[in-house]
Enzyme design. Structure first.
Site, PDB file in Angstrom:
ATOM      1  N   ARG A 131      25.105  63.293  57.413  1.00 47.96           N
ATOM      2  CA  ARG A 131      24.721  63.670  56.508  1.00 47.96           C
ATOM      3  C   ARG A 131      23.265  62.404  55.768  1.00 47.96           C
ATOM      4  NH1 ARG A 131      30.520  64.620  53.885  1.00 47.96           N
ATOM      5  NH2 ARG A 131      30.592  66.648  54.636  1.00 47.96           N
ATOM      6  N   ARG A 137      50.472  24.450  37.865  1.00 47.05           N
ATOM      7  CA  ARG A 137      50.554  24.411  39.285  1.00 47.05           C
ATOM      8  C   ARG A 137      49.022  24.484  39.771  1.00 47.05           C
ATOM      9  NH1 ARG A 137      52.816  27.971  43.441  1.00 47.05           N
ATOM     10  NH2 ARG A 137      54.914  27.261  43.071  1.00 47.05           N
ATOM     11  N   ASP A 155      19.594  44.821  34.737  1.00 51.78           N
ATOM     12  CA  ASP A 155      18.251  45.424  36.042  1.00 51.78           C
ATOM     13  C   ASP A 155      17.684  44.392  36.390  1.00 51.78           C
ATOM     14  OD1 ASP A 155      19.241  48.159  34.551  1.00 51.78           O
ATOM     15  OD2 ASP A 155      18.632  48.464  33.067  1.00 51.78           O
ATOM     16  N   GLY A 207      19.421  41.458  26.360  1.00 48.65           N
ATOM     17  CA  GLY A 207      17.907  41.675  27.087  1.00 48.65           C
ATOM     18  C   GLY A 207      17.185  41.848  26.530  1.00 48.65           C
TER      19      GLY A 207
END
Length: 776
Positions: free
Chosen positions: A196, A571, A161, A113
């Site tokens: 609600r 695989r 953020d 940040g």
């Protein structure tokens, strides 16, 4: 003794993650490590953030190609992060400088940040003084520090953020938004069932991006963000909005509160305060949900994987381009374009937002966020409540705007339709849904008891924002199937403007309407096309609504397949992707899952290519040892080759493997169209839909002759590079369209194919024997 510097411009590049973790950080680390090695440099992982830089020792170690295998699908940061008080003081930075010199590291890429990146820039500014002090203290000699006189630092912003200025998105923000939207979608169902109200608190101390985008993505009734508090009488304002919604018939209420929300006087607005208002004043059964660290966890979404990978690659390029005088850059994204910005300017602008909020200068706080932020807020405000008299146009500018879906369904079509209807109603227009495309319009317009042409109300579309598919129905049929009837319907239902949402069929439909204008005056109305298709193959844009939803579905599918392949150790799965004759989905998915190879229609498939890739598989599996063995994926677009089908390629690999490894194929099919639209598709659909209706408004009152003379009256909206633009259809058709292969002539993403190959270690054709595929 520190190791000698690498020859030429080659560097030893350290990479670390710092501050709060964010989904996608591992993708950035993987990209930095592999791109560094591909460029002939050495990569060093600095574990536990700045703490590792200060402690040194085993916390700084060289990372090899195989060390970052499987990183893309992992959440958090696998090299760790920690708060480090020691680095905040000069003695701590002195230790860090010594550790870097002893490891031979002369460049640093930091994902974190604004605090972490500010610390990095301070470190660079002090670098020469720190080296001098180390020599003066006799901890290092002048000869030892000589090769390390200059330190280059590059920043990557990892933050859920999305609080850094100068960039539209930070690594991790869309993954976090996805968690929020998923939670709200679940809450929505129980809120509807019981009528609600829910108050949902999301992260964002100084930045309301998550709250705002969650509001746009979920159709929340009210949103509180730090940058733009509601009015002084916000209690009455909020209760008024919610009361009107309830009176119109809405059964549920969602209010989203950023953790840093406050009123105009900077008094904190808490979820409890909002709940008490709804319970006591409106007598609603109200609950609080605080999402907390759920928002930060889990693997990265497709966009964050792509963003972190492309920014990690660009960070290495920035290190290699740097000179001692180059200011510290931060790697950003503007719309669809990866760019370098001055780090400290971005940090200063970010801090300026917090200062503007503290000074109660909220208009400045909004301006300091990118233009996209203010645009999204305006779009939210105009599409959430339609009874806004101040926004209503004069009666002579009101239009009947037809809304139609054309082509295959794509995630975000309903979000765009909801936004268009709400915006139309706010402005005084009449939104008219034309159900089931052009065939529905022509064949069923006057069906009884209800035809396919229906005026829309806000309540009709209110719950559509999170719905996949097409609620008004979509159809591949074109106007040319019955142009006279189409024109007659336009006149009968007084269509003044047309908003078309869809893919290449929609593009073709607009082209047909444009060419039919001289013969049919009914088509001389403004038309706006919003590209919406999982294939992302519409000319005039680099992004189509629905493509992100498709990528998320495909990446989730591939993660599950890869887990199976890894459990079986040796695989490889060949997975078939959709996308028509555009390799966009295959390429971006390949970038997001770390595919070993991607086959696209643009490049095609030939036997020499397969020979190289099979040999590469042999070498790759031979290098795998013990627990480091992992399954591998190859992606093949459905139209990459008519001869080398997905099953044929899987069988060829199995045959050539001779028992040393296995091969399977998988076809996800229509799973790729996705269920619930991704947050990115939702928010972009809303923003672009509002722009389209605003664009159509500009033609109100113009005569049909003026429409014919104005090439912009039929346009496609698109994201090109760092801009949102409207392209006139006639020009886009003529200059940008490959009609034969149903895709743009110039596909901006093609350059990413090289990055996919580089990061997978796929050998270049010129480095291999044409006959056997082995490296020369």
């Amino acid at each position: 003794m520190p190791p000698p510097p690498l020859p030429g411009k080659k560097r030893r590049i350290g990479v670390m993650t710092s501050g709060g973790d964010a989904p996608g950080m591992n993708g950035a680390v993987r990209a930095v490590v592999r791109m560094s090695i591909a460029k002939g440099c050495e990569a060093y992982g600095i574990y536990e953030g700045y703490e590792g830089l200060v402690q040194g020792g085993k916390l700084i170690r060289q990372m090899k190609w195989e060390d970052v295998r499987g990183y893309l699908s992992e959440g958090g940061t696998l090299i760790g992060t920690a708060r480090c008080k020691a680095f905040m003081e000069r003695p701590g930075r002195l230790k860090a400088a010594r550790n870097m010199v002893m490891a031979g590291i002369d460049a640093l890429i930091i994902c974190g940040g604004d605090g972490s990146l500010t610390g990095a820039d301070t470190f660079r500014k002090e670098w020469q003084g720190l080296l001098k002090e180390l020599v003066d203290n006799k901890e290092l000699t002048s000869d030892q520090i000589a090769p390390f006189r200059h330190l280059n630092i590059v920043g990557l912003v990892g933050s859920i953020d999305n609080d850094m200025s100068s960039t539209d998105a930070t690594i991790g923000c869309y993954s976090s938004l996805g968690r929020i939207c998923e939670a709200v979608d679940y809450i929505d169902a129980t809120a509807f069932s019981h009528q609600r109200a829910f108050v949902i608190e999301v992260m964002g101390r100084h930045c309301g991006w998550l709250a705002l985008m969650a509001g746009v993505s979920t159709g929340a009734d009210f949103v509180f963000i730090p940058e733009k508090p509601p009015s002084e009488n916000w209690e009455e304002e909020m209760c008024g909005v919610i009361s009107r919604h309830r009176e119109m018939g809405k059964r549920k209420t969602i209010v989203i509160v950023a953790e840093g929300a406050h009123d105009l006087s900077l008094n904190k607005v808490t979820p409890t305060k909002v709940k008490d208002l709804l319970s006591n004043k409106l007598h609603l059964d109200t609950r609080i949900t605080t999402l907390g660290h759920v928002q930060r966890g889990g693997g990265a979404c497709a966009y964050d994987r792509m963003l972190s990978t492309l920014q990690g690659v660009e960070a290495v390029e920035a290190v290699l381009d740097a000179t001692p005088e180059t200011p510290t850059p931060v790697i950003c994204v503007i719309e669809n374009k990866i760019v370098r910005q001055p780090l400290m300017k971005a940090v200063e602008d970010t801090h300026a937002v917090a200062k503007a909020i503290e000074a109660k200068d909220f208009n400045r706080a909004m301006k300091l966020r990118d233009a996209e932020f203010a645009e999204y807020r305006n779009a939210y405000m105009t599409t959430t409540a339609t009874d806004q008299p101040e926004m209503r146009l004069p009666a002579d500018q009101h239009m009947r705007i037809g809304i139609i879906h054309v082509g295959a369904p794509a995630g975000g079509m309903n979000s765009a339709t909801r936004a268009a209807v709400a915006y139309c109603l706010t402005r005084g227009h009449t939104p008219v849904a034309l159900h089931n495309g052009f065939p529905g319009l022509c064949r069923h317009h006057d069906d009884k008891p209800i035809g396919s042409v229906r005026e829309m109300s806000w309540l009709d579309v209110e719950g559509w924002v999170s719905k996949g598919g097409s609620e008004i129905g979509t159809n591949r049929g074109l106007p040319s199937e019955d142009l006279p009837k189409t024109a007659w319907c336009f006149e009968k239902y007084k269509i003044d403007a047309l908003f078309i949402i869809g893919g290449f069929e929609a593009f073709t439909a607009v082209s047909e309407l444009r060419k039919a204008r001289p013969e049919y005056p009914a088509f001389r109305v403004p038309v706006a096309l919003l590209p919406a298709t999982i294939s992302n193959n519409v000319p005039g844009t680099e992004y189509s609504v629905g493509s992100d939803t498709c990528l998320n579905a495909l990446v989730s599918y591939c993660d599950a397949i890869k887990q199976s392949a890894s459990a079986s150790r040796r695989r490889v799965f060949v997975v078939e992707t959709q996308g028509g004759k555009s390799g966009y989905i295959a390429t971006i998915a390949g970038l997001s899952i770390g595919a070993l190879a991607v086959y696209t229609p643009e490049e095609g498939i030939n036997i020499r290519m397969l020979a190289r890739d099979i040999e590469h598989l042999r070498v790759s599996f031979a290098k795998d040892q013990g627990q480091s063995r992992a399954g591998k994926l190859i992606l093949r677009n459905e139209h990459a080759s008519s001869t080398y089908t997905t099953e044929v390629i899987a069988n060829m690999i199995r045959e050539e493997a001779k028992g040393r490894f296995e091969s399977r194929f998988a076809i996800p099919g229509h799973v790729q169209q996705g269920g619930t639209p991704s947050p990115m598709d939702r928010v972009r659909a809303v923003r672009l839909a509002v722009k389209c209706i605003t664009f159509l408004e500009g033609f109100a009152g113009k005569s049909k002759e003026e429409m014919m003379a104005d090439p912009m009256s039929m346009s496609v909206i698109g994201i090109k590079g760092a801009s949102v633009v409207f392209g006139p259809m006639e020009k886009v058709e003529r200059e940008e369209t490959d009609w034969k292969d149903r895709r743009p002539k110039d596909e901006s993403w093609l350059q990413l194919k090289t990055i996919v190959d580089t990061l997978s270690g796929r050998p270049k054709p010129e480095d291999c024997c044409e006959t056997c595929g082995k490296s020369k």
